[in-house]
Design an enzyme around this catalytic site. Structure first.
Site, PDB file in Angstrom:
ATOM      1  N   GLY A  16       5.400   3.907 -15.166  1.00 28.65           N
ATOM      2  CA  GLY A  16       4.413   3.068 -13.714  1.00 28.65           C
ATOM      3  C   GLY A  16       4.886   1.539 -13.821  1.00 28.65           C
ATOM      4  N   GLY A  51      -1.224  -3.078  -2.311  1.00 28.73           N
ATOM      5  CA  GLY A  51      -0.498  -4.663  -2.094  1.00 28.73           C
ATOM      6  C   GLY A  51      -1.230  -5.446  -3.656  1.00 28.73           C
ATOM      7  N   GLU A 115      -8.080  -8.896   2.146  1.00 26.54           N
ATOM      8  CA  GLU A 115      -8.743  -7.839   1.399  1.00 26.54           C
ATOM      9  C   GLU A 115      -9.425  -8.159   1.240  1.00 26.54           C
ATOM     10  OE1 GLU A 115      -5.104  -4.666   0.461  1.00 26.54           O
ATOM     11  OE2 GLU A 115      -6.435  -5.209  -1.229  1.00 26.54           O
ATOM     12  N   ASP A 218      -5.846   9.168 -21.337  1.00 28.35           N
ATOM     13  CA  ASP A 218      -5.212   9.612 -22.774  1.00 28.35           C
ATOM     14  C   ASP A 218      -4.704   8.089 -23.580  1.00 28.35           C
ATOM     15  OD1 ASP A 218      -5.093  12.199 -21.431  1.00 28.35           O
ATOM     16  OD2 ASP A 218      -2.695  11.380 -20.836  1.00 28.35           O
ATOM     17  N   HIS A 239     -14.086   3.465  -5.358  1.00 29.35           N
ATOM     18  CA  HIS A 239     -13.756   2.927  -4.131  1.00 29.35           C
ATOM     19  C   HIS A 239     -15.162   3.595  -2.778  1.00 29.35           C
ATOM     20  CE1 HIS A 239     -10.697   1.837  -1.009  1.00 29.35           C
ATOM     21  NE2 HIS A 239     -10.057   1.125  -1.306  1.00 29.35           N
ATOM     22  N   ARG A 287     -15.693  -4.210  -2.887  1.00 30.49           N
ATOM     23  CA  ARG A 287     -16.036  -2.888  -3.282  1.00 30.49           C
ATOM     24  C   ARG A 287     -17.539  -2.296  -3.437  1.00 30.49           C
ATOM     25  NH1 ARG A 287     -10.027  -1.735  -4.772  1.00 30.49           N
ATOM     26  NH2 ARG A 287      -8.933  -2.519  -2.847  1.00 30.49           N
ATOM     27  N   HIS A 348     -12.234   5.354  -8.815  1.00 32.54           N
ATOM     28  CA  HIS A 348     -11.265   4.387  -8.386  1.00 32.54           C
ATOM     29  C   HIS A 348     -10.268   3.560  -9.346  1.00 32.54           C
ATOM     30  CE1 HIS A 348      -7.612   2.674  -5.374  1.00 32.54           C
ATOM     31  NE2 HIS A 348      -8.385   1.649  -5.937  1.00 32.54           N
ATOM     32  N   ARG A 383     -13.080  -5.410 -10.415  1.00 36.27           N
ATOM     33  CA  ARG A 383     -11.436  -5.468  -9.845  1.00 36.27           C
ATOM     34  C   ARG A 383     -11.641  -6.264  -9.017  1.00 36.27           C
ATOM     35  NH1 ARG A 383      -7.319  -3.129  -7.439  1.00 36.27           N
ATOM     36  NH2 ARG A 383      -8.197  -1.118  -7.473  1.00 36.27           N
ATOM     37  N   SER A 388      -4.329  -4.990  -9.026  1.00 33.66           N
ATOM     38  CA  SER A 388      -4.012  -4.638 -10.805  1.00 33.66           C
ATOM     39  C   SER A 388      -2.473  -4.254 -10.443  1.00 33.66           C
ATOM     40  CB  SER A 388      -4.642  -2.959  -9.843  1.00 33.66           C
ATOM     41  OG  SER A 388      -4.265  -2.398  -8.537  1.00 33.66           O
ATOM     42  N   LEU A 389      -1.234  -3.408  -9.209  1.00 37.95           N
ATOM     43  CA  LEU A 389      -0.694  -3.647  -9.352  1.00 37.95           C
ATOM     44  C   LEU A 389       0.086  -5.324 -10.040  1.00 37.95           C
ATOM     45  CD1 LEU A 389       0.569  -2.015  -6.668  1.00 37.95           C
ATOM     46  CD2 LEU A 389       0.987  -1.251  -8.751  1.00 37.95           C
TER      47      LEU A 389
END
Length: 530
Positions: A16, A51, A115, A218, A239, A287, A348, A383, A388-389
């Site tokens: 990822g 995003g 957001e 994992d 979420h 959230r 989430h 978060r 996160s990205l």
């Protein structure tokens, strides 16, 4: 000339945003092997709709982004980490632009959306499918690089450490990983001077989750078994708005729908209920607040779901902002321009994970971690949207930088014992795995969900103890399969979540317990030591 993927300089587990960022940053100098559990694009990155958060708007400041992140994280963040990530964000976006990610533009500038929890517009995006565009660009770049070998369909079982050396040692160094090849069913050994875990979260420990099916914790479980500390696993983000649909289990309705005017309605009373829970911020509250409000409405009135309604906005506006969500819902017979969307909260994001420092280093020499499997101190107890990205890019690069700078201190692996399959037979009862899998996800949802009590957590702990004996017995007797590996890791992740939740005797951020509703004066990480 491609290198033998089984013997490389650096091994990256996960394909990822975090894993491929690390690989691309290392490939100029080193031979890198990247293992993916399934297809290269099957991780969480591809699913990220919202995003990437970065300070790009005139008048916005690093200080404000840091502050927003700290507020959402309920004081549990590590300020040095937050500063590092926020300050590196604009450069990370720039590199993605150079890789060809087609971000939405507003004239000559990047288009920014807003957001929940952010005090300014600072989310760069590609429509409502940012993650997919990022994943495509990263895979394209990695495939084009002669020093990167991508190996899909490899299911990691355990880290190869000093204990697995031909001459046993207790030094705790990590030399790579044992993994099952899905095509052949055989276990293969991959060795390297340095290993980067970028294996994602543990969301599939829950019945309802927006995570892809491979999110079974994992890397977290493997790191724990090898001797790493794990932190803040009780901080599981739910979420607030996952589509409620019997055939489609994990379709997320992005935060931005609320950011652009979506309202939450109780379908029974017709009331816009956020006014009762957070009258100032309403649907744009963080959230955890929104998820608990929805959970409370559902439990109080015995509902299956609540409504998220943006149909009061012009149809063209809705289709223009959310083309992918609109198309998906139309295919299911739901028109978001004329009526509400049925939604439920779902697991989430895993805020806790493997303890790392600012260089992405874990407690074990030769082992690094980045992204959702790690606990860097960025997210704290909750978060912030679209951080996160960002964490994946900044820490993928930080780990790569540290490996390159300290290469001379990372010796080549000594001879490692091959996997021993002499004492096992093929399993005759796959049904056991299915049964245990379902059981874990159900009791985690009911007992370790959005609202917790000590008694519920103790019930969950009791079941985990019984299942541990069963799974250990099964693992000892039968040849490993991808399903068995995932079950073992899922159970280990569940145990870490429950242990952490029982340890925290307060409510903070995502950990909300009816037995300890107050928040302690001093914020402390929950750190489990193996």
């Amino acid at each position: 000339m491609a290198h033998d993927p089984h013997q490389c300089d650096v091994l990256v587990i996960g394909s990822g945003a975090a894993g491929l960022t690390a690989a691309l940053n290392l490939a100029e100098r080193f031979k890198v092997t990247v293992l993916a559990k399934g297809g290269l694009d099957e991780g969480s990155t591809a699913w990220a709709q919202g995003g990437i958060a970065a300070v790009l708007e005139p008048g916005d400041t690093f200080e404000a982004h840091i502050e927003d992140t700290m507020i959402a994280g309920a004081g549990l963040n590590d300020r040095a980490t937050v500063e590092m990530v926020v300050e590196n964000a604009p450069a990370a976006i720039q590199r993605l632009v150079e890789l060809g990610v087609p971000f939405n533009m507003d004239g000559n500038a990047l288009h920014l959306t807003r957001e929940g929890g952010h005090s300014a517009r600072r989310i760069v995006h590609v429509d409502d499918a940012t993650g997919w565009a990022v994943q495509v660009a990263l895979i394209r770049a990695a495939q084009a690089h002669p020093n990167i070998t991508l190996v899909p369909d490899m299911v990691a079982i355990d880290l190869a450490t000093s204990r697995h050396e031909l001459r046993y040692s207790g030094a705790g160094k990590v030399w790579g990983v044992y993994a099952v090849n899905r095509a052949t069913g055989r276990v293969e050994l991959f060795t390297a001077n340095a290993t980067v875990l970028a294996t994602g979260g543990a969301g599939r420990t829950y019945l309802f989750s927006t995570a892809p099916k491979g999110a079974t914790g994992d890397g977290i479980a493997m790191a724990w078994r090898a001797g790493c500390r794990i932190s803040n696993m009780e901080m599981m983000q739910f979420h607030p708005t996952c589509l409620y649909h019997l055939d489609v289990k994990n379709f997320l309705i992005t935060e931005a729908v609320r950011g652009e005017g979506g309202r939450l309605i109780n379908p029974q009373t017709g009331k816009r209920f956020m006014a009762d829970y957070d009258p100032e911020r309403m649907e744009l509250a963080p959230r955890d607040v929104v998820a608990r409000a929805i959970d409370a409405e559902i439990k109080r009135d015995g509902l299956d779901y609540v409504h998220l309604d943006i149909s009061h906005m012009p149809a063209e506006f809705v289709k223009g902002h959310f083309p992918n969500i609109y198309d998906k819902l139309i295919g299911l017979g739901i028109d978001m321009t004329t009526g509400p969307i049925p939604v439920v909260p779902a697991q989430h994001y895993t805020c806790g994970g493997i303890v790392i420092d600012l260089d992405g280093r874990t407690d074990l020499p030769g082992l690094y971690a980045a992204g959702e499997c790690s606990e860097s101190g960025l997210h704290g107890a909750n978060r912030l949207a679209s951080n996160s990205l960002l964490e994946c890019f900044v820490f993928g690069e930080a780990a790569a930088r540290h490996i390159a700078a300290n290469w001379d201190d990372l010796p080549a692996p000594p001879p490692i014992r091959p996997w021993d399959e002499s004492r096992v037979t093929d399993s005759d009862e796959e049904v056991v795995i299915k049964q245990n899998w379902t059981e874990i996800r159900r009791f985690m949802w009911n007992y370790v969900g959005i609202v917790r009590t000590t008694k519920r957590l103790e019930r969950a702990a009791h079941r985990i103890k019984l299942l541990n004996e069963e799974v250990a017995d099964y693992y000892g007797h039968f040849r490993v399969t991808p399903d068995l590996i995932e079950l073992r890791n899922l159970l280990q992740s569940a145990e870490l979540i429950v242990r952490s939740a029982l340890h925290r005797r307060e409510s903070r951020g995502l950990h909300y317990t009816l037995d300890f509703p107050e928040t302690d004066k001093v914020a402390q990480d929950t750190v489990l030591v193996p």
